[in-house]
Scaffold this motif. Sequence first.
Motif, short mmCIF file in Angstrom:
data_model
loop_
_atom_site.label_atom_id
_atom_site.label_comp_id
_atom_site.label_asym_id
_atom_site.label_seq_id
_atom_site.Cartn_x
_atom_site.Cartn_y
_atom_site.Cartn_z
N VAL A 59 19.25 -26.90 127.51
CA VAL A 59 18.95 -27.07 129.12
C VAL A 59 17.35 -27.10 129.46
CG1 VAL A 59 19.41 -26.51 131.40
CG2 VAL A 59 21.28 -26.70 129.68
N TYR A 60 16.90 -26.00 128.73
CA TYR A 60 15.58 -25.74 129.08
C TYR A 60 14.61 -26.74 128.34
CZ TYR A 60 16.02 -21.38 131.72
OH TYR A 60 16.27 -20.29 132.79
N MET A 61 15.20 -27.08 126.96
CA MET A 61 14.21 -27.93 126.34
C MET A 61 14.25 -29.43 127.05
SD MET A 61 13.36 -26.80 123.46
CE MET A 61 13.68 -27.93 121.98
N ALA A 62 15.45 -29.96 127.53
CA ALA A 62 15.45 -31.02 128.22
C ALA A 62 14.77 -31.00 129.49
CB ALA A 62 16.92 -31.28 128.67
N LEU A 63 14.58 -29.96 130.26
CA LEU A 63 13.88 -29.84 131.32
C LEU A 63 12.09 -29.65 131.06
CD1 LEU A 63 15.94 -27.10 133.18
CD2 LEU A 63 15.48 -29.65 133.96
N ALA A 64 12.02 -29.11 130.01
CA ALA A 64 10.59 -29.19 129.26
C ALA A 64 10.20 -30.67 129.04
CB ALA A 64 10.29 -28.02 128.42
N ARG A 65 10.97 -31.15 128.36
CA ARG A 65 10.51 -32.51 128.20
C ARG A 65 10.35 -33.26 129.18
NH1 ARG A 65 14.90 -31.90 123.89
NH2 ARG A 65 13.75 -31.26 121.97
N ALA A 66 11.34 -33.15 130.57
CA ALA A 66 11.22 -33.91 131.56
C ALA A 66 10.17 -33.67 132.17
CB ALA A 66 12.48 -33.65 132.28
N TYR A 67 9.55 -32.50 132.40
CA TYR A 67 8.41 -32.23 133.01
C TYR A 67 7.10 -32.73 132.28
CZ TYR A 67 4.71 -29.62 135.72
OH TYR A 67 3.74 -29.33 136.40
N VAL A 68 6.91 -32.54 131.06
CA VAL A 68 6.17 -33.29 130.29
C VAL A 68 5.93 -34.72 130.52
CG1 VAL A 68 5.29 -33.86 127.77
CG2 VAL A 68 5.83 -31.49 128.40
N PHE A 69 7.26 -35.41 130.59
CA PHE A 69 7.30 -36.81 130.86
C PHE A 69 6.67 -37.08 132.36
CE2 PHE A 69 9.45 -40.60 132.73
CZ PHE A 69 8.94 -41.48 131.75
N GLY A 70 7.00 -36.29 133.09
CA GLY A 70 6.69 -36.36 134.56
C GLY A 70 5.04 -36.23 134.66
N GLU A 71 4.57 -35.46 133.83
CA GLU A 71 3.25 -35.31 133.68
C GLU A 71 2.49 -36.56 133.14
OE1 GLU A 71 -0.11 -32.18 133.50
OE2 GLU A 71 1.40 -32.43 134.57
N ALA A 81 10.72 -31.51 141.20
CA ALA A 81 12.17 -31.49 141.19
C ALA A 81 12.68 -30.79 139.66
CB ALA A 81 12.71 -32.78 141.02
N VAL A 82 11.99 -30.83 138.52
CA VAL A 82 12.16 -30.22 137.35
C VAL A 82 11.72 -28.70 137.35
CG1 VAL A 82 11.31 -30.24 134.99
CG2 VAL A 82 11.75 -32.18 136.06
N LEU A 83 10.61 -28.42 138.33
CA LEU A 83 10.47 -27.16 138.38
C LEU A 83 11.50 -26.15 139.08
CD1 LEU A 83 6.60 -27.13 139.52
CD2 LEU A 83 7.53 -26.16 137.12
N LEU A 84 12.10 -27.19 140.34
CA LEU A 84 13.01 -26.28 141.04
C LEU A 84 14.32 -26.16 140.05
CD1 LEU A 84 12.78 -28.26 144.37
CD2 LEU A 84 12.18 -25.79 143.97
N LYS A 85 14.72 -27.19 139.29
CA LYS A 85 15.77 -27.06 138.37
C LYS A 85 15.67 -25.79 137.43
CE LYS A 85 19.57 -29.13 137.22
NZ LYS A 85 20.62 -29.68 138.10
N VAL A 102 8.42 -23.20 125.35
CA VAL A 102 6.85 -22.92 125.76
C VAL A 102 6.19 -23.69 125.03
CG1 VAL A 102 5.12 -21.19 125.63
CG2 VAL A 102 7.32 -20.59 126.57
N GLU A 103 6.48 -23.95 123.74
CA GLU A 103 5.61 -24.90 122.90
C GLU A 103 5.55 -26.33 123.38
OE1 GLU A 103 7.63 -24.30 119.16
OE2 GLU A 103 6.34 -22.25 118.71
N ILE A 104 6.86 -26.75 123.98
CA ILE A 104 6.68 -27.98 124.50
C ILE A 104 5.78 -28.20 125.58
CG2 ILE A 104 8.29 -29.83 125.74
CD1 ILE A 104 10.30 -28.86 123.99
N VAL A 105 6.00 -27.29 126.47
CA VAL A 105 4.95 -27.25 127.99
C VAL A 105 3.53 -27.22 127.25
CG1 VAL A 105 4.63 -26.10 129.78
CG2 VAL A 105 6.88 -26.48 129.04
N CYS A 106 3.06 -26.47 126.52
CA CYS A 106 1.87 -26.17 126.02
C CYS A 106 1.35 -27.39 125.36
CB CYS A 106 1.61 -24.99 124.97
SG CYS A 106 1.98 -23.20 125.76
N ALA A 107 1.98 -27.93 124.41
CA ALA A 107 1.62 -29.42 123.94
C ALA A 107 1.51 -30.48 124.87
CB ALA A 107 2.57 -29.59 122.77
N SER A 113 -1.21 -25.52 134.60
CA SER A 113 -0.28 -26.48 135.24
C SER A 113 0.73 -25.87 135.96
CB SER A 113 0.35 -27.79 134.14
OG SER A 113 1.02 -26.95 133.29
N PRO A 114 1.37 -26.30 136.88
CA PRO A 114 2.43 -25.47 137.56
C PRO A 114 3.41 -25.12 136.57
CG PRO A 114 1.77 -27.48 138.71
CD PRO A 114 1.18 -27.51 137.28
#
Length: 175
Positions: A59-71, A81-85, A102-107, A113-114
């Motif tokens: 779940v968290y991995m999917a959300l991290a990827r979604a946030y990076v996609f949004g970026e 919306a991802v942050l709220l989720k 954390v690695e996905i978000v950092c990369a 970033s938020p």
Amino acid sequence: MKPEWMEQRSDPHTIDLSEHCKDTVTHYVQWLYTGSIPISLLQGQALEETDIVEIETNVYMALARAYVFGESVMDIDFKNAVLLKVLEVERIAETVPGRSVVEIVCAGTIPGSPMWRLLVVLMADNVSSDPRWENSFDGLPHEILVDVIKAMASLIPTKSERLLSINDYLEKAAN
């Protein structure tokens, strides 16, 4: 889709999203149409240990990827919306994103970033002596580790707030 960006592509009518997971792009398109992120938890059920592992890994991995996609597509509303989720998942599951997230978000984002800041606060607020935390910080980028340490330091009570009594440390003589 800006004209100046379209001119830079060999085929101006094609957007290459091959660097992103198919599920991530699907989640984004579903969010565009429904306004909700289709990454779900086991709502209304007691979470078992296996469910927690599922949340931490998938779940968290999917959300991290979604946030990076949004970026990458510069969609602030989707990133919010991802942050709220993420906060919803953390509240319901009572677990925080792990090292892989954390690695996905950092990369995929820039320091500060938020999502970066949210992960820092979640890690700092939830760090414990639990053995699962022992290796949580191994291999993380220096920049985020510094931010986590700063956040943890801000949680330490000031000297005036500590309940320090010298009597707690003095030995008592036997009569």
